[in-house]
Structures are given as C-alpha cells and as structure tokens.
Design a protein around this motif. Structure first.
Motif, PDB file in Angstrom:
ATOM      1  N   THR A  69      -9.099 -11.316   3.522  1.00  0.00           N
ATOM      2  CA  THR A  69      -8.955 -10.047   3.312  1.00  0.00           C
ATOM      3  C   THR A  69      -7.818  -9.795   2.602  1.00  0.00           C
ATOM      4  O   THR A  69      -7.154 -10.574   2.011  1.00  0.00           O
ATOM      5  CB  THR A  69      -8.664  -9.378   4.788  1.00  0.00           C
ATOM      6  OG1 THR A  69      -7.584  -9.794   5.191  1.00  0.00           O
ATOM      7  CG2 THR A  69      -9.951  -9.802   5.590  1.00  0.00           C
ATOM      8  N   GLY A  70      -7.487  -8.521   2.377  1.00  0.00           N
ATOM      9  CA  GLY A  70      -6.355  -8.153   1.343  1.00  0.00           C
ATOM     10  C   GLY A  70      -5.089  -8.768   1.518  1.00  0.00           C
ATOM     11  O   GLY A  70      -4.356  -8.944   0.890  1.00  0.00           O
ATOM     12  N   SER A  71      -4.762  -8.972   2.966  1.00  0.00           N
ATOM     13  CA  SER A  71      -3.610  -9.761   3.439  1.00  0.00           C
ATOM     14  C   SER A  71      -3.568 -11.195   2.673  1.00  0.00           C
ATOM     15  O   SER A  71      -2.359 -11.778   2.486  1.00  0.00           O
ATOM     16  CB  SER A  71      -3.287  -9.642   4.721  1.00  0.00           C
ATOM     17  OG  SER A  71      -3.375  -8.389   5.424  1.00  0.00           O
ATOM     18  N   MET A  74      -2.304 -10.834  -0.647  1.00  0.00           N
ATOM     19  CA  MET A  74      -0.718 -10.625  -0.688  1.00  0.00           C
ATOM     20  C   MET A  74      -0.125 -11.938  -0.558  1.00  0.00           C
ATOM     21  O   MET A  74       0.806 -12.299  -0.952  1.00  0.00           O
ATOM     22  CB  MET A  74      -0.487  -9.839   0.617  1.00  0.00           C
ATOM     23  CG  MET A  74       1.054  -9.378   0.487  1.00  0.00           C
ATOM     24  SD  MET A  74       1.392  -8.295   2.141  1.00  0.00           S
ATOM     25  CE  MET A  74       0.626  -6.781   1.873  1.00  0.00           C
ATOM     26  N   PHE A  96       2.746  -1.371   4.254  1.00  0.00           N
ATOM     27  CA  PHE A  96       2.375  -2.534   3.585  1.00  0.00           C
ATOM     28  C   PHE A  96       3.562  -3.071   2.520  1.00  0.00           C
ATOM     29  O   PHE A  96       3.561  -4.264   2.437  1.00  0.00           O
ATOM     30  CB  PHE A  96       1.182  -2.342   2.623  1.00  0.00           C
ATOM     31  CG  PHE A  96      -0.027  -2.080   3.799  1.00  0.00           C
ATOM     32  CD1 PHE A  96      -0.754  -3.120   4.562  1.00  0.00           C
ATOM     33  CD2 PHE A  96      -0.585  -0.639   4.280  1.00  0.00           C
ATOM     34  CE1 PHE A  96      -1.604  -3.095   5.371  1.00  0.00           C
ATOM     35  CE2 PHE A  96      -1.400  -0.572   5.109  1.00  0.00           C
ATOM     36  CZ  PHE A  96      -2.149  -1.626   5.704  1.00  0.00           C
ATOM     37  N   ARG A  99       5.202  -5.335   4.938  1.00  0.00           N
ATOM     38  CA  ARG A  99       4.553  -6.537   5.372  1.00  0.00           C
ATOM     39  C   ARG A  99       4.858  -7.593   3.972  1.00  0.00           C
ATOM     40  O   ARG A  99       4.855  -8.602   4.289  1.00  0.00           O
ATOM     41  CB  ARG A  99       2.978  -6.269   5.250  1.00  0.00           C
ATOM     42  CG  ARG A  99       2.323  -7.584   5.454  1.00  0.00           C
ATOM     43  CD  ARG A  99       0.785  -7.302   5.904  1.00  0.00           C
ATOM     44  NE  ARG A  99       0.488  -6.629   7.043  1.00  0.00           N
ATOM     45  CZ  ARG A  99      -0.566  -6.304   7.331  1.00  0.00           C
ATOM     46  NH1 ARG A  99      -1.825  -6.658   6.763  1.00  0.00           N
ATOM     47  NH2 ARG A  99      -0.896  -5.757   8.684  1.00  0.00           N
ATOM     48  N   VAL A 142       3.855  -1.616  -3.586  1.00  0.00           N
ATOM     49  CA  VAL A 142       2.468  -1.201  -3.403  1.00  0.00           C
ATOM     50  C   VAL A 142       2.081   0.170  -4.209  1.00  0.00           C
ATOM     51  O   VAL A 142       2.807   1.040  -4.405  1.00  0.00           O
ATOM     52  CB  VAL A 142       2.438  -1.081  -1.849  1.00  0.00           C
ATOM     53  CG1 VAL A 142       0.976   0.024  -1.550  1.00  0.00           C
ATOM     54  CG2 VAL A 142       2.776  -2.103  -1.036  1.00  0.00           C
ATOM     55  N   ALA A 144      -1.162   1.951  -3.913  1.00  0.00           N
ATOM     56  CA  ALA A 144      -1.545   2.936  -3.070  1.00  0.00           C
ATOM     57  C   ALA A 144      -0.937   2.663  -1.475  1.00  0.00           C
ATOM     58  O   ALA A 144      -1.665   1.803  -1.062  1.00  0.00           O
ATOM     59  CB  ALA A 144      -3.003   2.947  -2.925  1.00  0.00           C
ATOM     60  N   THR A 146      -1.314   3.066   1.894  1.00  0.00           N
ATOM     61  CA  THR A 146      -2.180   3.414   2.801  1.00  0.00           C
ATOM     62  C   THR A 146      -1.966   3.759   4.075  1.00  0.00           C
ATOM     63  O   THR A 146      -2.398   4.449   4.785  1.00  0.00           O
ATOM     64  CB  THR A 146      -3.184   2.105   3.098  1.00  0.00           C
ATOM     65  OG1 THR A 146      -3.497   1.507   1.867  1.00  0.00           O
ATOM     66  CG2 THR A 146      -4.643   2.787   3.532  1.00  0.00           C
ATOM     67  N   ASP A 171       0.411  -4.474  -5.154  1.00  0.00           N
ATOM     68  CA  ASP A 171      -0.610  -4.549  -4.115  1.00  0.00           C
ATOM     69  C   ASP A 171      -1.652  -3.204  -4.344  1.00  0.00           C
ATOM     70  O   ASP A 171      -1.059  -2.315  -4.610  1.00  0.00           O
ATOM     71  CB  ASP A 171       0.173  -4.118  -2.913  1.00  0.00           C
ATOM     72  CG  ASP A 171      -0.968  -3.968  -1.724  1.00  0.00           C
ATOM     73  OD1 ASP A 171      -2.020  -3.235  -2.098  1.00  0.00           O
ATOM     74  OD2 ASP A 171      -0.967  -4.378  -0.554  1.00  0.00           O
ATOM     75  N   VAL A 173      -4.470  -2.821  -3.145  1.00  0.00           N
ATOM     76  CA  VAL A 173      -5.468  -3.018  -2.021  1.00  0.00           C
ATOM     77  C   VAL A 173      -6.370  -1.749  -1.977  1.00  0.00           C
ATOM     78  O   VAL A 173      -7.485  -1.569  -1.647  1.00  0.00           O
ATOM     79  CB  VAL A 173      -4.853  -3.448  -0.685  1.00  0.00           C
ATOM     80  CG1 VAL A 173      -6.000  -3.276   0.501  1.00  0.00           C
ATOM     81  CG2 VAL A 173      -4.353  -4.861  -0.764  1.00  0.00           C
ATOM     82  N   THR A 174      -5.805  -0.566  -1.927  1.00  0.00           N
ATOM     83  CA  THR A 174      -6.438   0.817  -1.492  1.00  0.00           C
ATOM     84  C   THR A 174      -6.825   1.441  -3.078  1.00  0.00           C
ATOM     85  O   THR A 174      -7.478   2.273  -3.001  1.00  0.00           O
ATOM     86  CB  THR A 174      -5.694   1.606  -0.566  1.00  0.00           C
ATOM     87  OG1 THR A 174      -5.807   1.307   0.778  1.00  0.00           O
ATOM     88  CG2 THR A 174      -5.987   3.216  -0.527  1.00  0.00           C
ATOM     89  N   GLN A 196     -13.107  -4.128   0.978  1.00  0.00           N
ATOM     90  CA  GLN A 196     -13.523  -3.135   1.897  1.00  0.00           C
ATOM     91  C   GLN A 196     -12.979  -1.779   2.047  1.00  0.00           C
ATOM     92  O   GLN A 196     -13.189  -1.023   2.882  1.00  0.00           O
ATOM     93  CB  GLN A 196     -13.265  -3.841   3.440  1.00  0.00           C
ATOM     94  CG  GLN A 196     -11.870  -3.589   4.044  1.00  0.00           C
ATOM     95  CD  GLN A 196     -10.802  -4.591   3.747  1.00  0.00           C
ATOM     96  OE1 GLN A 196     -11.159  -5.364   2.776  1.00  0.00           O
ATOM     97  NE2 GLN A 196      -9.937  -4.543   4.592  1.00  0.00           N
ATOM     98  N   LYS A 197     -12.212  -1.344   0.853  1.00  0.00           N
ATOM     99  CA  LYS A 197     -11.767  -0.127   0.726  1.00  0.00           C
ATOM    100  C   LYS A 197     -12.367   0.521  -0.423  1.00  0.00           C
ATOM    101  O   LYS A 197     -13.586   0.987  -0.219  1.00  0.00           O
ATOM    102  CB  LYS A 197     -10.122   0.006   0.784  1.00  0.00           C
ATOM    103  CG  LYS A 197      -9.567  -0.604   2.027  1.00  0.00           C
ATOM    104  CD  LYS A 197      -8.129  -0.792   2.118  1.00  0.00           C
ATOM    105  CE  LYS A 197      -7.546  -1.324   3.289  1.00  0.00           C
ATOM    106  NZ  LYS A 197      -6.217  -1.507   3.763  1.00  0.00           N
TER     107      LYS A 197
HETATM  108  C1  PLP Z   1      -5.348  -2.596   4.205  1.00  0.00           C
HETATM  109  C2  PLP Z   1      -4.213  -2.956   3.326  1.00  0.00           C
HETATM  110  C3  PLP Z   1      -3.474  -4.201   3.152  1.00  0.00           C
HETATM  111  C4  PLP Z   1      -4.284  -5.516   4.334  1.00  0.00           C
HETATM  112  O1  PLP Z   1      -5.470  -5.697   3.787  1.00  0.00           O
HETATM  113  P1  PLP Z   1      -6.340  -6.647   4.888  1.00  0.00           P
HETATM  114  O2  PLP Z   1      -7.756  -6.268   4.346  1.00  0.00           O
HETATM  115  O3  PLP Z   1      -6.376  -5.555   6.086  1.00  0.00           O
HETATM  116  O4  PLP Z   1      -5.887  -7.749   5.230  1.00  0.00           O
HETATM  117  C5  PLP Z   1      -2.475  -4.539   2.288  1.00  0.00           C
HETATM  118  N1  PLP Z   1      -2.138  -3.695   1.569  1.00  0.00           N
HETATM  119  C6  PLP Z   1      -2.515  -2.417   1.627  1.00  0.00           C
HETATM  120  C7  PLP Z   1      -1.878  -1.124   0.930  1.00  0.00           C
HETATM  121  C8  PLP Z   1      -3.505  -2.016   2.534  1.00  0.00           C
HETATM  122  O5  PLP Z   1      -4.103  -0.626   2.521  1.00  0.00           O
END
Ligand code: PLP
Length: 369
Positions: A69-71, A74, A96, A99, A142, A144, A146, A171, A173-174, A196-197
């Motif tokens: 996944t997104g993590s 990362m 995030f 994280r 990051v 966006a 989230t 990042d 991810v979003t 998945q976003k």
């Molecule tokens: C959702 C998200 C993540 C983590 O992604 P996962 O798919 O839940 O592992 C990391 N960074 C941002 C900004 C996110 O929105």
C-alpha cells in the motif's frame, strides 16, 4: 457454511480512502492470472510504467508500482535513499508527515522536523533558513495531507531543496489522480502514491518513481538497502530491460487493475479529471455552507479530494458516521490525532468524485443531523 462475501454491503466510499472502485477496474481484476514472466504480462507491465510516467508527469525510467500500500511506497522512498546517520528533514503538518519521521528514524536517519499547525500548510519561508545550515541528505514532505485536507506547496519547497543539494521526497498518496502532480517539474527525486485513493483501484499497490539523481545516490550507497523487498536497484531488473529477472512474484491481477485505472485517467484526460474534482469540491463546500457547517482549512489551501468538516458543538460525531453507514450506506472518515472527535473527513476521490454522490452525501448528512 455461509459465504461472507454474499453479505458484503454496497457502500459508497467517501472517506479518506479506499475510494469507490471503477467497474472497469473490477473487470480487469477478474482477468485470468498470468505467470509473472509471461510475454503478455511483461507488455502490460511496460504499458503500466508508461501510463504511470504520464500520470506522474515524469520521464524517470525507475518508475513502477511497489507491491504494497501507500505506506510501502513511503518505506521504499526512505529505505532506498537513507543510510544510517544520514540527516533527514521532514516538514510535518499532519499525521502522514509524522509517519515519515518514524519511517526515516527506524532506518537510522538523524531526523529533524519543521512543524506547522495541523490544518495549516507548510510555509516555504519558514523552511528556507533550515536549508542554509548543515546539509541534509533528504528533505521530505506530504503533498496532500489527508489527515487535515491541506494542500502543501510542493513546487515552492522543491525550488529551495535542489540548490541545497538534498534529495526531495514527496508523498503523493492522496494527490495523484485528483490534482496536478509534476514529478519532474517540481524537482522531486522520490515520489510515491497508492492505488486506492485518486486512482479508484483497491488497495495493494504504491506507484513509485526515482529521479536519475536519486538512482545515482542509490547506486553509490556504502551500505545495502535495509529492506531486500523494497530495494529499487533489484526491482528495476524485473521492471525493465531485455532480460527480466525474477525478484518477487508480482501481484499480477492488482497490476491489471492499476493498468485499467491509469488507462481510465488518461482516457478522460488529466485536466478533465482535475476539473471534475474541483467542481464536486465546490459543490460540496456550497452545500455544507448552506447547512451552516464549516471546513477546517482556509479556502486557498484546501484539497479538492479531502474535506475536513468541523463537527458542530453538541453533535456526537461517531454516531453521525455510524448512522451514515448503516442507514445511508455512506462511509466517511473520523479525525486523526489532535483532530479526533473534532472533524469528519469526507473524500471525493477518483471515480467517486461525481455530482450525484455529493448530492447523496449532503442529503444524508442533513437527514442525520
Ligand atoms: C493513505 C495515506 C498514506 C498511507 O497509505 P496506505 O495505503 O494506507 O498505506 C500515506 N500518506 C498519505 C498522505 C495518505 O493519505
């Protein structure tokens, strides 16, 4: 024995992710599984990489989806670029960003942060003096956030990072698939996202890209990448070249799904996709304001895809979310960290970013409140 799959409800996903999956993507996932070295699959991998380059706006040859996944994206960004003792600066204005500090510290980095209040953006002028001091190996942020719904000024920070000699980790991810992302144009050295976003695929893959500068630093490491699974210098031998070397079995059907999701985005056109997200965001904000509700973030730095709504005084926020789910089949998200209990997070991402979904959500929220 009852099959639990028969009892899966049809929920409109309007939280911080996962987002509603496009029907074309479900069809793609159901195609026959091929071997990971089948020529037809390798051709599909090549096209997936090409589509990722177009959506990320990059010519980086090291561009592929990380299995995870997104993590995992990362972890891959930091694991490939950071060696023990390296100085890393993380710009933190939400969950995030925080994280990222944890991920970098676990790899033995010496992590420093510049922190901004949750709900406010990163301010480049505050970051600038930090970059004038002892050099950092990596500066990370990051795009966006989230957890709050804030859009951070990646282009402006990128313009400061490059002259400082650091590698720039972002990042997305979003942001990917919902708003403009310019990996090359913004001087990004390591970029990662998720399936998945904004891309409306199930969770399981992390689109990933490294600049030539980042690859040069990766190949010049003194120590091996701490994660064998995420080592881009090994993964690249499977994702490109005439002779594809087995590393780990690719999640074949997930890559079919991602390929279809990217094809959908490029068929609609990036500008049209971004305009659709902006339009439904405006529609949502207008509807919320009519109900007397307020957003957490000031208008000029709001994300279209993630809207943090302040919970009105005296309202049981968890009960509202529960009733939206059970009575209206709509999922929204709760607040994280310091925003727990204070906001709802409403996602309008990818395929779900449509006027009829916003209307349905506004009517449901009104009824529940
Ligand atoms: C959702 C998200 C993540 C983590 O992604 P996962 O798919 O839940 O592992 C990391 N960074 C941002 C900004 C996110 O929105």
């Amino acid at each position: 024995m009852t099959n639990r799959l028969d009892a899966i409800p049809d929920i409109l996903l309007m939280g911080p992710g996962p987002s509603a999956v496009h029907p074309d993507v479900y069809r793609a996932l159901a195609r026959p599984t091929l071997g990971h070295l089948d020529p037809a699959f390798i051709a599909l991998m090549d096209d997936t990489k090409g589509l990722l380059q177009q959506v990320m706006r990059t010519r980086n040859h090291v561009t592929f989806p990380v299995s995870g996944t997104g993590s995992a994206g990362m972890e891959a960004a930091f694991a490939n670029l950071v060696e023990p003792g390296d100085r890393v600066l993380v710009l933190v204005n939400g969950f995030f960003g925080q994280r990222m500090t944890d991920v970098a510290a676990r790899l033995g980095a010496v992590v420093e942060t510049v922190a901004f209040d949750w709900g406010t953006p990163v301010v480049p002028d505050v970051v600038k003096p930090k970059l004038a001091g002892p050099p950092y190996k990596v500066v990370a942020m990051v795009h966006a956030e989230t957890s709050t719904g804030v859009a951070n000024p990646v282009a402006d920070v990128g313009a400061l990072v490059k002259p400082a000699g650091a590698l720039f980790v972002v990042d997305g991810v979003t942001s990917l698939g919902g708003m403009p992302v310019e990996v090359d144009g913004w001087g990004i050295d390591a970029f990662y996202s998720c399936s998945q976003k904004g891309l409306s695929c199930p969770p399981g893959l992390a689109p990933f890209s490294l600049s030539d500068r980042a690859v040069a630093r990766l190949l010049a490491r003194k120590t091996k990448v701490a994660s064998w699974y995420l080592d881009a210098s090994l993964l690249v031998n499977y994702w490109e070249g005439a002779k594809r070397a087995y590393h780990h079995t690719a999640p074949i059907n997930m890559i079919y799904g991602l390929y279809q999701a990217l094809l959908n985005v490029m068929t609609e056109g990036l500008d049209a996709v971004f305009a659709r997200h902006r339009d439904v965001h405006r529609q949502l904000v207008a509807g919320l304001e009519k109900m007397g509700l307020e957003l957490l973030v000031r208008p000029e730095c709001r994300l279209p895809m993630l809207n943090a709504i302040k919970v009105p005084a005296g309202v049981d926020e968890a009960r509202v979310r529960g009733r939206l789910l059970t009575e209206h089949k709509i999922e929204i998200g709760a607040g994280l960290g310091p925003l727990a209990g204070k906001v709802w997070r409403v996602g309008i991402m990818g395929h779900a970013a449509r006027a009829e979904n916003v209307e349905r959500f506004l009517a449901a929220l009104k009824a529940v409140l």
